[in-house]
Scaffold this motif. Sequence first.
Motif, PDB file in Angstrom:
ATOM      1  N   VAL A  12      95.640  70.999  34.023  1.00 47.90           N
ATOM      2  CA  VAL A  12      96.772  70.098  33.786  1.00 47.90           C
ATOM      3  C   VAL A  12      97.900  70.893  33.149  1.00 47.90           C
ATOM      4  O   VAL A  12      97.672  71.909  32.482  1.00 47.90           O
ATOM      5  N   VAL A  13      99.108  70.425  33.324  1.00 48.19           N
ATOM      6  CA  VAL A  13     100.239  71.068  32.684  1.00 48.19           C
ATOM      7  C   VAL A  13     100.211  70.769  31.187  1.00 48.19           C
ATOM      8  O   VAL A  13      99.791  69.700  30.748  1.00 48.19           O
ATOM      9  N   GLY A  14     100.623  71.753  30.382  1.00 51.93           N
ATOM     10  CA  GLY A  14     100.685  71.557  28.947  1.00 51.93           C
ATOM     11  C   GLY A  14      99.569  72.241  28.194  1.00 51.93           C
ATOM     12  O   GLY A  14      98.712  72.907  28.765  1.00 51.93           O
ATOM     13  N   ASN A  15      99.578  72.051  26.884  1.00 54.68           N
ATOM     14  CA  ASN A  15      98.647  72.697  25.961  1.00 54.68           C
ATOM     15  C   ASN A  15      97.689  71.668  25.383  1.00 54.68           C
ATOM     16  O   ASN A  15      98.076  70.845  24.556  1.00 54.68           O
ATOM     17  N   GLN A  40      95.210  66.117  28.405  1.00 61.74           N
ATOM     18  CA  GLN A  40      93.809  66.516  28.398  1.00 61.74           C
ATOM     19  C   GLN A  40      93.382  66.845  29.836  1.00 61.74           C
ATOM     20  O   GLN A  40      93.868  66.245  30.789  1.00 61.74           O
ATOM     21  N   VAL A  41      92.442  67.784  29.989  1.00 63.97           N
ATOM     22  CA  VAL A  41      92.071  68.221  31.339  1.00 63.97           C
ATOM     23  C   VAL A  41      91.334  67.140  32.120  1.00 63.97           C
ATOM     24  O   VAL A  41      91.243  67.217  33.354  1.00 63.97           O
ATOM     25  N   ASN A  42      90.812  66.137  31.443  1.00 69.50           N
ATOM     26  CA  ASN A  42      90.122  65.057  32.148  1.00 69.50           C
ATOM     27  C   ASN A  42      91.088  63.970  32.626  1.00 69.50           C
ATOM     28  O   ASN A  42      90.664  62.922  33.132  1.00 69.50           O
ATOM     29  N   GLY A  43      92.374  64.212  32.472  1.00 69.51           N
ATOM     30  CA  GLY A  43      93.365  63.257  32.937  1.00 69.51           C
ATOM     31  C   GLY A  43      93.800  62.251  31.890  1.00 69.51           C
ATOM     32  O   GLY A  43      94.743  61.487  32.121  1.00 69.51           O
ATOM     33  N   GLU A  44      93.139  62.244  30.749  1.00 69.16           N
ATOM     34  CA  GLU A  44      93.522  61.325  29.682  1.00 69.16           C
ATOM     35  C   GLU A  44      94.642  61.925  28.833  1.00 69.16           C
ATOM     36  O   GLU A  44      94.975  63.106  28.953  1.00 69.16           O
ATOM     37  N   ARG A  45      95.214  61.096  27.966  1.00 65.37           N
ATOM     38  CA  ARG A  45      96.270  61.550  27.060  1.00 65.37           C
ATOM     39  C   ARG A  45      95.974  61.092  25.650  1.00 65.37           C
ATOM     40  O   ARG A  45      95.475  59.987  25.436  1.00 65.37           O
TER      41      ARG A  45
END
Length: 268
Positions: free
Chosen positions: A98-101, A237-242
């Motif tokens: 995912v984009v971001g840290n 988050q890499v699982n698609g959550e925020r």
Amino acid sequence: MKLVVGFLFLLLSINTNAQKKAVEVVKIYKENIVYIHLKNNTDVNYSAELNIHSGYNYEKDKETPLLTVLAPKEQKLLVTVTRSTKKKSDFSTSFTYVVGNINAKHNDNYVYDLPYAKGSSFSVNQGYDGSFSHKGQNFLDFTMPINTPIHAIRDGIVIKVKKDSKKGCPTISCVDDGNYIWIEHDDGTIAEYVHLRYRGTALKLGNRVKKGQKIAFSGNTGFSQAPHLHMGVFINQVNGERITIPIKFNVDNTEAIELKKGDNYIKP
């Protein structure tokens, strides 16, 4: 004939570049050892999770899955696999990104600007944990007419943009049609500005913006019942959550507050 061959080569080059992923696995082979890297092909931060699974007759020097953050253009060695020299050996890899840290830590002392021009006034029609579409999330909706100038709430770098949609509707079927800008801040958190008008920004990936800078124009694209600006700050988050963050704004140059549904706020 040379012109045709040259044209076909150009088309092939364009298609190859278009299909290049933001993050890719790079395997370097030295005899029976495989060095497995992840490579960020972009000019912004990405986070990824790498897994090695299935296969037989191999050993890895780390347990997987492995989470990592990749700086722009960075290629990072994550795991080394040693294959058997006496038996047939095989394994497979998979990864998500995912984009971001994903390791971002919000600066809770930071005071944000309101997302519109100085002297302007708009009301919040849905606040944090709103019952319509913000349940369990710290996002805000500001009621505002289409073509209202939108201003950055904090310094950052543009990491994601969509501006080609003309479609909006009051049902979830239009959720992917909203135009938006994502801006990553110095602490790794991301601000999103959503439902922008068609071609409502001139910003591109990698552009740096300053707090208070005009960045876009509001609209009514995507999942929207009426013209408004949806915005908030989160950690991807890499699982698609925020992980969404309740942020505080400067509303009178004396005190930072959380905004409330139904209240009207003038930008000082």
